[in-house]
Scaffold this motif. Structure first.
Motif, mmCIF file in Angstrom:
data_model
loop_
_atom_site.group_PDB
_atom_site.id
_atom_site.type_symbol
_atom_site.label_atom_id
_atom_site.label_comp_id
_atom_site.label_asym_id
_atom_site.label_seq_id
_atom_site.Cartn_x
_atom_site.Cartn_y
_atom_site.Cartn_z
ATOM 1 N N LEU A 109 0.725 -1.084 -0.119
ATOM 2 C CA LEU A 109 0.060 -0.127 -0.125
ATOM 3 C C LEU A 109 0.885 1.321 -0.184
ATOM 4 C CD1 LEU A 109 -3.006 0.016 0.111
ATOM 5 C CD2 LEU A 109 -3.142 0.466 2.322
ATOM 6 N N PHE A 110 1.946 1.166 0.810
ATOM 7 C CA PHE A 110 2.909 2.335 0.821
ATOM 8 C C PHE A 110 3.635 2.466 -0.485
ATOM 9 C CE2 PHE A 110 2.900 1.726 5.351
ATOM 10 C CZ PHE A 110 2.576 3.255 5.818
ATOM 11 N N ALA A 111 3.734 1.266 -1.166
ATOM 12 C CA ALA A 111 4.490 1.661 -2.594
ATOM 13 C C ALA A 111 3.669 1.953 -3.532
ATOM 14 C CB ALA A 111 5.191 0.250 -2.679
ATOM 15 N N PHE A 112 2.470 1.368 -3.645
ATOM 16 C CA PHE A 112 1.745 1.516 -4.656
ATOM 17 C C PHE A 112 0.186 2.189 -4.662
ATOM 18 C CE2 PHE A 112 3.837 -2.548 -5.153
ATOM 19 C CZ PHE A 112 5.176 -1.956 -5.744
ATOM 20 N N ARG A 120 -7.358 7.554 -9.930
ATOM 21 C CA ARG A 120 -7.745 7.518 -8.741
ATOM 22 C C ARG A 120 -7.164 6.189 -7.848
ATOM 23 N NH1 ARG A 120 -11.937 4.496 -10.194
ATOM 24 N NH2 ARG A 120 -12.913 5.807 -11.745
ATOM 25 N N ASP A 121 -6.583 5.257 -8.697
ATOM 26 C CA ASP A 121 -5.882 4.023 -7.925
ATOM 27 C C ASP A 121 -4.568 4.390 -7.925
ATOM 28 O OD1 ASP A 121 -8.499 2.635 -7.626
ATOM 29 O OD2 ASP A 121 -8.477 2.071 -9.621
ATOM 30 N N TRP A 122 -3.973 5.319 -8.315
ATOM 31 C CA TRP A 122 -2.384 5.247 -8.308
ATOM 32 C C TRP A 122 -2.308 5.957 -6.876
ATOM 33 C CZ3 TRP A 122 -1.136 9.285 -13.073
ATOM 34 C CH2 TRP A 122 -1.556 8.402 -14.253
ATOM 35 N N GLY A 123 -1.268 5.656 -6.184
ATOM 36 C CA GLY A 123 -0.768 6.008 -4.967
ATOM 37 C C GLY A 123 0.246 5.469 -4.434
ATOM 38 N N GLY A 124 0.684 5.853 -3.185
ATOM 39 C CA GLY A 124 1.730 5.664 -2.484
ATOM 40 C C GLY A 124 3.159 6.067 -2.931
ATOM 41 N N LEU A 125 4.033 5.476 -2.890
ATOM 42 C CA LEU A 125 5.482 5.888 -3.361
ATOM 43 C C LEU A 125 5.575 6.141 -4.847
ATOM 44 C CD1 LEU A 125 8.417 6.807 -2.559
ATOM 45 C CD2 LEU A 125 9.096 4.182 -2.904
ATOM 46 N N SER A 126 4.825 5.133 -5.521
ATOM 47 C CA SER A 126 4.944 5.442 -6.954
ATOM 48 C C SER A 126 4.261 6.937 -7.531
ATOM 49 C CB SER A 126 4.326 4.309 -7.639
ATOM 50 O OG SER A 126 3.015 4.163 -7.185
ATOM 51 N N LEU A 127 3.207 7.213 -6.814
ATOM 52 C CA LEU A 127 2.294 8.638 -7.066
ATOM 53 C C LEU A 127 3.374 9.872 -6.574
ATOM 54 C CD1 LEU A 127 -0.036 9.953 -8.170
ATOM 55 C CD2 LEU A 127 -0.853 10.074 -6.047
ATOM 56 N N THR A 128 4.077 9.535 -5.506
ATOM 57 C CA THR A 128 4.887 10.575 -4.795
ATOM 58 C C THR A 128 6.071 10.952 -5.946
ATOM 59 O OG1 THR A 128 4.397 10.081 -2.670
ATOM 60 C CG2 THR A 128 6.564 11.314 -3.258
ATOM 61 N N ILE A 129 6.610 9.764 -6.572
ATOM 62 C CA ILE A 129 7.791 10.174 -7.452
ATOM 63 C C ILE A 129 7.121 10.508 -8.805
ATOM 64 C CG2 ILE A 129 9.298 8.837 -8.890
ATOM 65 C CD1 ILE A 129 9.671 6.803 -6.489
ATOM 66 N N LEU A 130 6.110 10.109 -9.273
ATOM 67 C CA LEU A 130 5.258 10.697 -10.313
ATOM 68 C C LEU A 130 5.338 11.788 -10.224
ATOM 69 C CD1 LEU A 130 4.545 9.427 -13.188
ATOM 70 C CD2 LEU A 130 2.184 9.857 -12.353
ATOM 71 N N LEU A 131 4.685 12.504 -9.185
ATOM 72 C CA LEU A 131 4.120 14.041 -9.316
ATOM 73 C C LEU A 131 5.605 14.787 -8.836
ATOM 74 C CD1 LEU A 131 1.781 13.884 -6.219
ATOM 75 C CD2 LEU A 131 1.140 14.585 -8.359
ATOM 76 N N LEU A 170 -5.201 17.314 0.103
ATOM 77 C CA LEU A 170 -6.067 17.932 -0.791
ATOM 78 C C LEU A 170 -6.572 16.632 -1.462
ATOM 79 C CD1 LEU A 170 -4.179 20.979 -2.153
ATOM 80 C CD2 LEU A 170 -6.527 20.669 -0.983
ATOM 81 N N GLY A 171 -6.269 15.181 -0.947
ATOM 82 C CA GLY A 171 -7.134 14.222 -1.450
ATOM 83 C C GLY A 171 -6.678 13.274 -2.384
ATOM 84 N N LEU A 172 -4.970 13.255 -2.265
ATOM 85 C CA LEU A 172 -4.249 12.348 -3.226
ATOM 86 C C LEU A 172 -3.813 11.471 -2.250
ATOM 87 C CD1 LEU A 172 -2.418 14.055 -5.916
ATOM 88 C CD2 LEU A 172 -4.749 12.767 -5.892
ATOM 89 N N VAL A 173 -3.744 10.172 -2.574
ATOM 90 C CA VAL A 173 -3.169 9.097 -1.545
ATOM 91 C C VAL A 173 -1.742 8.759 -1.849
ATOM 92 C CG1 VAL A 173 -3.797 6.993 -0.237
ATOM 93 C CG2 VAL A 173 -5.572 8.212 -1.676
ATOM 94 N N GLU A 174 -0.967 9.753 -1.848
ATOM 95 C CA GLU A 174 0.240 9.702 -2.238
ATOM 96 C C GLU A 174 1.064 9.126 -0.902
ATOM 97 O OE1 GLU A 174 0.336 12.106 0.080
ATOM 98 O OE2 GLU A 174 2.326 12.581 -0.451
ATOM 99 N N LEU A 175 2.378 9.253 -0.828
ATOM 100 C CA LEU A 175 2.955 8.420 0.434
ATOM 101 C C LEU A 175 2.254 8.760 1.713
ATOM 102 C CD1 LEU A 175 5.274 6.274 0.761
ATOM 103 C CD2 LEU A 175 6.983 8.298 0.522
ATOM 104 N N LEU A 176 2.352 10.068 2.081
ATOM 105 C CA LEU A 176 1.656 10.615 3.135
ATOM 106 C C LEU A 176 0.231 10.211 3.338
ATOM 107 C CD1 LEU A 176 2.245 12.067 5.863
ATOM 108 C CD2 LEU A 176 1.402 14.276 4.662
ATOM 109 N N GLY A 177 -0.292 10.321 2.028
ATOM 110 C CA GLY A 177 -1.844 10.091 2.138
ATOM 111 C C GLY A 177 -2.073 8.661 2.488
ATOM 112 N N VAL A 178 -1.264 7.696 1.911
ATOM 113 C CA VAL A 178 -1.463 6.156 2.621
ATOM 114 C C VAL A 178 -1.449 6.175 4.146
ATOM 115 C CG1 VAL A 178 -0.231 3.945 2.387
ATOM 116 C CG2 VAL A 178 -0.581 5.348 0.483
#
Ligand SMILES: Nc1ncnc2c1ncn2[C@@H]1O[C@H](COP(=O)(O)OP(=O)(O)OP(=O)(O)O)[C@@H](O)[C@H]1O
Ligand SMILES: [Mg+2]
Lengths: 346, 249
Positions: free
Chosen positions: A63-66, A131-142, A286-294
């Protein structure tokens, strides 16, 4: 005469006693400090190893990663992150062949479209909604997308601010100065809440891309100032030499000024990238589930209630690890590119 | 008219009002000739030769370089035409520090003259081996000694196959034992018939290579003569005083 001897004898005694006391004092002080440090470490260790319950982390690593990326598709973000890691190591080792070094920047740039493709799918891959992107991969992408887009925009703004055309000059200055006068969180709110209102009906820009847009608008203002500093550090004689060779204004800018300005601004640019990486965590509010969001969403789960410290220590370590790694990478590139240090030039 | 490479007429320029950096200068350099410009510091030597390729705009008079005439209106198109045919070498070399030696030399031929990269590189290597520094082609400027850098700068100017070369104190920033490696290259160029305008204080070089010596002071041409005459029997008291001074060094 004997008086003198007694006096000097007393003096010696006095000195010895004083030494003894000061030695004793420093010994006690030392013991105190050592035991304080020891105790602190003991308690921290005890807490980490015994009191803390790391299940909240260990059972949620994917979950933290993806984020909530479909589990049968997780190889896609994994592949991307691993290839980034390999590219970093490759950069650190520093290839010896000239053409390999040449394509390195392009390899880095291409990781962004590849990452977007791997995450979003299509063209043979199962599409995954953002909306299913998240975690570290979203953080890196952003971070990657925003930085890659802000760099050219920042360069244009820096050139604009130095332009001889007054309209362009003032517009660039206005943009840069107003962006730097607004807090990042306000720009991000603007991106999430207001951009949809401005768009015509039926046109929808996805949340992730709205965030990337907002970060780009914000960071490019800072980057442009770093690059302007670089441009100003280039001696005028460089421009004269280029003019003498018959290069036109565009060629001088492209071949002589920008490459040198980028090299000079490199440490500052690395700072911006590291800052950006950390600031993407604002998107958790603001509603994205990136690393901190997870982390936040896990803490809202009744199963892990109250496990704040574990989650935040874990998150802090992950951010620390990545930021340190970025700093090392940046310093390494900086040394390779140093233009005024004969021995470090490739 | 065809035999003239550079001609100025009543050329004047002042940076600050009432103080002339160039004061009513009329000179002429023929094709295939070498003009050496001398004069004390601040006399306007750099300003003069920088007007030839438009690095320095001027207030009055006219400059004709290779048949292209420019005046006090700064006509960029004409100036770019001149720059494509005139090379310049600076006191501080002014190489591009972020490009390798080879890239320094091929940048303008590829971008300005649109030559094929392979052909430009071959030409560059040929020039570098003439300068005796072909082994350094993939190094960066900061890895070279001053004398080597200046030879690269000369190769960079030559790569555009110029019809006129301008030198602004090309050896002043070099260690004394490095001066000759640069002067030798310039001697060879002169022998090959290159038209050159050289600002320098190297008396031996001027005696050997110059067709004409021009002496300036306070923005004015004090005298123009052959090197033989100038160094043995300068006409003006100001020139003799200057020659005495540089002989002492
Ligand atoms: N950018 C400038 N602004 C104001 N005055 C200038 C500028 N450049 C040159 N000058 C003045 O013009 C005069 C001529 O300068 P120039 O550089 O041509 O002299 P020079 O003969 O080349 O001297 P040097 O041997 O020191 O190189 C000097 O008095 C100098 O102070
Ligand atoms: Mg000068």
């Amino acid at each position: 005469m004997p008086n003198k001897i007694i006096k000097s004898g007393l003096k010696l005694l006095e000195n010895n006693i004083r030494d003894l006391f000061s030695n004793l004092l420093s010994l006690i002080l030392r013991l105190c400090i050592i035991s304080a440090i020891g105790l602190t470490f003991f308690y921290i260790f005890q807490w980490l190893a015994i009191t803390a319950n790391w299940k909240v982390v260990s059972s949620n690593v994917p979950l933290f990663a993806f984020g909530s990326f479909p589990s049968d598709q997780r190889w896609r973000p994994s592949l991307w992150i691993i290839s980034l890691l390999f590219l970093s190591i490759f950069t650190l080792i520093g290839p010896n062949r000239k053409w390999l070094r040449r394509i390195l920047p392009f390899a880095w740039i291409s990781t962004i479209p590849i990452g977007i493709y791997l995450l979003s799918g299509g063209l043979g891959l199962l599409p995954v909604a953002s909306r299913d992107w998240g975690g570290l991969s979203l953080t890196i992408l952003l971070t990657g997308c925003s930085f890659l887009l802000s760099l050219p925009l920042g360069i244009l703004l820096a050139l604009g601010r130095q332009s001889k055309l007054l309209v362009i000059k003032h517009l660039s200055s206005l943009y840069i100065d107003s962006m730097r006068a607004v807090p990042l969180i306000a720009v991000l709110f603007f991106g999430q809440l207001l951009i949809p209102l401005f768009l015509p009906l039926g046109v929808e820009v996805d949340r992730v891309w709205r965030a990337v847009l907002a970060f780009t608008l914000f960071v490019s203002a800072y980057i442009s100032e770093d690059i302007r500093g670089g441009l100003q550090a280039i001696p005028n004689t460089q421009i004269e030499a280029a003019e003498t060779l018959g290069l036109n204004q565009f060629q001088i800018t492209f071949f002589v000024l920008i490459p040198q300005a980028l090299r000079i601004a490199l440490p500052a640019l690395a700072n911006q990238a590291i800052g950006l990486f950390q600031n993407t965590s604002l998107m958790a509010i603001l509603g994205l589930v990136e690393l901190l969001g997870v982390g936040r969403s896990l803490l809202a789960n009744p199963e892990f209630i109250g496990r704040y410290i574990e989650v935040y220590i874990w998150l802090a370590s992950v951010y620390w690890l990545f930021c340190t790694f970025m700093a090392i990478l940046a310093r390494h590139i900086e040394q390779r590119m140093a233009i005024d240090k004969p021995n470090l030039v490739p | 008219m065809d035999h003239i490479a550079v001609r100025t007429k009543k050329l004047s320029k002042s940076y600050t009002q009432g103080l002339y950096a160039l004061d009513d200068i009329s000179i002429q350099v023929d094709h295939g000739k070498v003009l050496v410009v001398m004069g004390p510091s601040g006399s306007g030597k750099s300003t003069l030769i920088r007007t030839f390729n438009g690095l320095e705009p001027f207030d009055e008079g006219e400059v004709n370089v290779l048949g292209i005439q420019i005046d006090s209106t700064y006509d960029e198109r004409k100036i770019r035409k001149i720059r494509k045919r005139v090379g310049m070498v600076f006191q501080q070399f002014n190489l591009f520090p972020h490009l390798s030696i080879l890239e320094n030399i091929t940048l303008a031929p590829i971008q300005v003259q649109k030559r094929r990269p392979i052909e430009a590189e071959e030409h560059a290597m040929h020039l570098l081996s003439q300068m005796g520094i072909a082994t350094h082609s993939s190094k960066y400027p900061s890895q070279l000694s001053g004398g080597e850098q200046q030879r690269v700068a000369i190769a960079r100017a030559l790569a555009l196959k110029p019809e006129l070369l301008l030198f602004d104190e090309p050896t002043s920033a070099l260690d004394p034992e490095r001066v000759n490696e640069v002067l030798d290259v310039m001697r060879r160029l002169a022998k090959q018939g290159m038209t050159m305008v050289v600002v320098t204080h190297e008396v031996a070089f001027a005696k050997e290579v110059a067709d004409q010596v021009l002496f300036m002071d306070a923005g004015k041409v004090i005298e123009t003569s052959t090197p033989d005459l100038f160094f043995s029997n300068a006409q003006h008291e100001r020139s003799r005083r200057f020659l005495n001074q540089i002989e002492k060094k």
